[in-house]
Design a protein around this motif. Structure first.
Motif, PDB file in Angstrom:
ATOM      1  N   THR A 280      -6.480   9.523 -37.323  1.00  0.00           N
ATOM      2  CA  THR A 280      -6.975  10.058 -36.043  1.00  0.00           C
ATOM      3  C   THR A 280      -6.366   9.362 -34.836  1.00  0.00           C
ATOM      4  O   THR A 280      -6.906   9.430 -33.736  1.00  0.00           O
ATOM      5  N   LYS A 281      -5.237   8.669 -35.042  1.00  0.00           N
ATOM      6  CA  LYS A 281      -4.648   7.930 -33.930  1.00  0.00           C
ATOM      7  C   LYS A 281      -4.147   8.855 -32.818  1.00  0.00           C
ATOM      8  O   LYS A 281      -4.024   8.431 -31.666  1.00  0.00           O
ATOM      9  N   ASP A 282      -3.854  10.106 -33.160  1.00  0.00           N
ATOM     10  CA  ASP A 282      -3.363  11.045 -32.138  1.00  0.00           C
ATOM     11  C   ASP A 282      -4.491  11.680 -31.340  1.00  0.00           C
ATOM     12  O   ASP A 282      -4.249  12.352 -30.337  1.00  0.00           O
ATOM     13  N   PHE A 283      -5.732  11.508 -31.805  1.00  0.00           N
ATOM     14  CA  PHE A 283      -6.885  12.071 -31.089  1.00  0.00           C
ATOM     15  C   PHE A 283      -7.391  11.048 -30.063  1.00  0.00           C
ATOM     16  O   PHE A 283      -7.645   9.899 -30.399  1.00  0.00           O
ATOM     17  N   ASP A 284      -7.516  11.481 -28.862  1.00  0.00           N
ATOM     18  CA  ASP A 284      -8.046  10.594 -27.815  1.00  0.00           C
ATOM     19  C   ASP A 284      -9.540  10.867 -27.652  1.00  0.00           C
ATOM     20  O   ASP A 284      -9.967  11.589 -26.743  1.00  0.00           O
ATOM     21  N   ASN A 285     -10.334  10.295 -28.594  1.00  0.00           N
ATOM     22  CA  ASN A 285     -11.774  10.561 -28.626  1.00  0.00           C
ATOM     23  C   ASN A 285     -12.521   9.224 -28.618  1.00  0.00           C
ATOM     24  O   ASN A 285     -12.446   8.445 -29.572  1.00  0.00           O
ATOM     25  N   GLU A 286     -13.207   8.933 -27.514  1.00  0.00           N
ATOM     26  CA  GLU A 286     -13.914   7.657 -27.385  1.00  0.00           C
ATOM     27  C   GLU A 286     -15.052   7.528 -28.389  1.00  0.00           C
ATOM     28  O   GLU A 286     -15.316   6.449 -28.925  1.00  0.00           O
ATOM     29  N   ARG A 287     -15.762   8.610 -28.648  1.00  0.00           N
ATOM     30  CA  ARG A 287     -16.883   8.556 -29.591  1.00  0.00           C
ATOM     31  C   ARG A 287     -16.394   8.243 -31.001  1.00  0.00           C
ATOM     32  O   ARG A 287     -17.031   7.486 -31.738  1.00  0.00           O
ATOM     33  N   LEU A 288     -15.230   8.810 -31.374  1.00  0.00           N
ATOM     34  CA  LEU A 288     -14.679   8.553 -32.703  1.00  0.00           C
ATOM     35  C   LEU A 288     -14.247   7.089 -32.823  1.00  0.00           C
ATOM     36  O   LEU A 288     -14.479   6.438 -33.849  1.00  0.00           O
ATOM     37  N   ALA A 289     -13.649   6.582 -31.746  1.00  0.00           N
ATOM     38  CA  ALA A 289     -13.253   5.170 -31.763  1.00  0.00           C
ATOM     39  C   ALA A 289     -14.476   4.262 -31.844  1.00  0.00           C
ATOM     40  O   ALA A 289     -14.462   3.229 -32.533  1.00  0.00           O
ATOM     41  N   LEU A 290     -15.567   4.641 -31.155  1.00  0.00           N
ATOM     42  CA  LEU A 290     -16.798   3.858 -31.210  1.00  0.00           C
ATOM     43  C   LEU A 290     -17.386   3.846 -32.616  1.00  0.00           C
ATOM     44  O   LEU A 290     -17.878   2.814 -33.097  1.00  0.00           O
ATOM     45  N   ILE A 291     -17.307   4.979 -33.316  1.00  0.00           N
ATOM     46  CA  ILE A 291     -17.817   5.062 -34.692  1.00  0.00           C
ATOM     47  C   ILE A 291     -17.035   4.109 -35.604  1.00  0.00           C
ATOM     48  O   ILE A 291     -17.603   3.341 -36.389  1.00  0.00           O
ATOM     49  N   PHE A 292     -15.699   4.160 -35.482  1.00  0.00           N
ATOM     50  CA  PHE A 292     -14.870   3.284 -36.317  1.00  0.00           C
ATOM     51  C   PHE A 292     -15.123   1.807 -36.001  1.00  0.00           C
ATOM     52  O   PHE A 292     -15.192   0.962 -36.900  1.00  0.00           O
ATOM     53  N   ASP A 293     -15.266   1.490 -34.702  1.00  0.00           N
ATOM     54  CA  ASP A 293     -15.519   0.100 -34.312  1.00  0.00           C
ATOM     55  C   ASP A 293     -16.856  -0.397 -34.866  1.00  0.00           C
ATOM     56  O   ASP A 293     -16.961  -1.537 -35.340  1.00  0.00           O
ATOM     57  N   THR A 294     -17.872   0.470 -34.802  1.00  0.00           N
ATOM     58  CA  THR A 294     -19.188   0.082 -35.305  1.00  0.00           C
ATOM     59  C   THR A 294     -19.158  -0.173 -36.807  1.00  0.00           C
ATOM     60  O   THR A 294     -19.692  -1.181 -37.302  1.00  0.00           O
ATOM     61  N   ILE A 295     -18.503   0.738 -37.544  1.00  0.00           N
ATOM     62  CA  ILE A 295     -18.407   0.576 -39.004  1.00  0.00           C
ATOM     63  C   ILE A 295     -17.639  -0.700 -39.333  1.00  0.00           C
ATOM     64  O   ILE A 295     -18.021  -1.478 -40.216  1.00  0.00           O
ATOM     65  N   GLU A 296     -16.562  -0.953 -38.607  1.00  0.00           N
ATOM     66  CA  GLU A 296     -15.739  -2.130 -38.876  1.00  0.00           C
ATOM     67  C   GLU A 296     -16.498  -3.413 -38.567  1.00  0.00           C
ATOM     68  O   GLU A 296     -16.442  -4.387 -39.343  1.00  0.00           O
TER      69      GLU A 296
END
Length: 442
Positions: A263-279
């Motif tokens: 999903t690196k090509d998607f500029d989605n803050e919510r998706l990045a927040l989900i990944f950060d939280t899981i990590e």
């Protein structure tokens, strides 16, 4: 008709009879014998009243005797039935109370027997002494420890502990609560008994009974073999849980990385927040597991001569403390990494105990008798520990801190035991906690 009405009516009858008798005697004997008539009529009135109230007098006397028996804890007396309903009802209530008190006394007696049986068969040592340190009560374990099974009630505590090992004697003489160690054969610590050290816990309590203060002393032996078996079970459980959690955490972390790449090509803050939280949560869980794994997979000590200057310098870089003694001069072979971990944990606990920044001290003492080695003492002026916390402080997973893991002190205990030493903890008389490590010079 009630008993009260009957008494009133009987008084009226007695009065009427006495008046009639007095009048009759007065008419018969004349005016000169009026006082004779009055005396005779009053005597007859008294006799009639005594006759009519005899049952009431007997009933009240029996009730008085019964209540005096109650006062003397005697509940076997019962009152008979009476023809008078109210007296009979009063006797029935008395008999019911007597029967209930007998039943409750028997219940209390049975409970006291059961409690005494439990206490007498308990391996823990129990002593009850008064303000003069005279023994009021002792269980069977106490009698065997202090006087070869012979009764010790009535003796002074100072007489009994005179021949005990110094560590046990000191623990009983002081007002401290906590852990202490003695030789397993009960003859004091000796050079050839370093592998037979027993750890004990002492706790104290006070209460008032019959306007007298009583002091309760409890001694509990923390059997080394049972403690090893318990720790072995805990380690096995930790290894199994850690294994299962790692099997889940590793794929999750891998999938997060894969998800970021996809999903690196998607500029989605919510998706990045989900990944950060899981990590972040998986990293926290991995760190949480590693703390327990450190306890479960503690390696054997790799002993080498200790450089005390370097050790103190490294500790001072992490926690603030005052060195109140000279460093050991003799060469001692220990696992420096594990020893540093022990001291770090103890200094951390001291700093978190509410102690002043300059209230934590470290002292070293070289000993040659009865054991050869070094004693390291860490003291603070914090809040100390309650008796309950002291008795369970070395158990894995036990912690009074909201975010504590309950591994720090058990890890210290495991490391010290692996070196052939022992650890003791007790509250200081003035304020705070004192922790002593004895490490042998092998």
């Amino acid at each position: 008709m009630s008993l009260r009405n009957k008494l009133v009516l009987s008084n009226l009858v007695c009065t009427l009879v006495s008046l009639l008798l007095a009048y009759g005697l007065w008419q018969w004997l004349g005016d000169e014998s009026v006082w004779v008539a009055v005396v005779v009529s009053l005597g007859l009135c008294f006799l009639i009243s005594m006759y009519l109230t005899r049952q009431l007098g007997e009933s009240l006397q029996a009730l008085e005797v019964g209540l005096l028996n109650f006062k003397d804890n005697e509940f076997s007396v019962s009152l008979p039935e009476y023809a008078e309903p109210q007296l009979n009802e009063l006797a029935g209530l008395y008999n019911q109370a007597s029967a209930k008190l007998r039943k409750e006394r028997q219940f209390i007696y049975q409970r006291e027997l059961m409690l005494d049986k439990v206490i007498q068969n308990s391996p823990n040592i129990m002593l009850l002494v008064d303000d003069n340190q005279r023994i009021i009560y002792a269980n069977d374990a106490a009698r065997h420890l202090f006087n070869q099974g012979i009764r010790i009630e009535g003796m002074l505590l100072s007489e009994l502990i005179a021949v005990l090992p110094s560590a046990l004697k000191q623990a009983l003489e002081s007002e401290h609560e906590g852990l202490f160690s003695i030789d397993a054969n009960g003859e004091g610590l000796s050079d050839d008994s370093a592998g037979e050290i027993e750890t004990w816990h002492i706790s104290r309590g006070q209460f008032n009974q019959n306007n007298q203060r009583h002091h309760l002393i409890l001694l509990k032996q923390l059997t080394k073999e049972l403690n090893r078996q318990e720790v072995a079970v805990w380690k096995k459980v930790i290894r199994i849980i850690s294994h299962e959690l790692n099997n889940s955490v590793a794929p999750i972390a891998s999938m997060v990385n894969s998800g970021r790449v996809l999903t690196k090509d998607f500029d989605n803050e919510r998706l990045a927040l989900i990944f950060d939280t899981i990590e972040n949560r998986t990293a926290h869980l991995s760190q949480f597991i590693s703390h327990y794994a450190q306890f479960a997979k503690l390696p054997l000590p790799k002993k080498a001569p200790v450089n005390w200057d370097n050790l103190i310098e490294q500790l001072a870089q992490q926690y603030r403390f005052s060195l109140t003694s000279a460093l050991p001069q003799q060469t001692i072979a220990l696992d420096c990494v594990q020893l540093e971990q022990v001291l770090i944990n103890l200094l951390k606990n001291a700093q978190e105990s509410g102690a002043d920044k300059d209230g934590v001290t470290v002292a070293f003492l070289e000993v040659s008798h009865p054991l050869v080695g070094v004693v390291i003492t860490i003291e603070d002026n914090g809040l100390g520990m309650s008796s309950e916390v002291l008795s369970q402080a070395l158990l894995p997973f036990y912690s009074t801190k909201q975010s504590g893991t309950g591994i720090g002190l058990p890890l210290c205990h495991e490391i010290v035991e692996a070196h052939g030493g022992h650890i003791t903890m007790q509250n200081r008389k003035e304020k705070g906690l004192s922790v002593k490590l004895w490490l042998p010079n092998e």
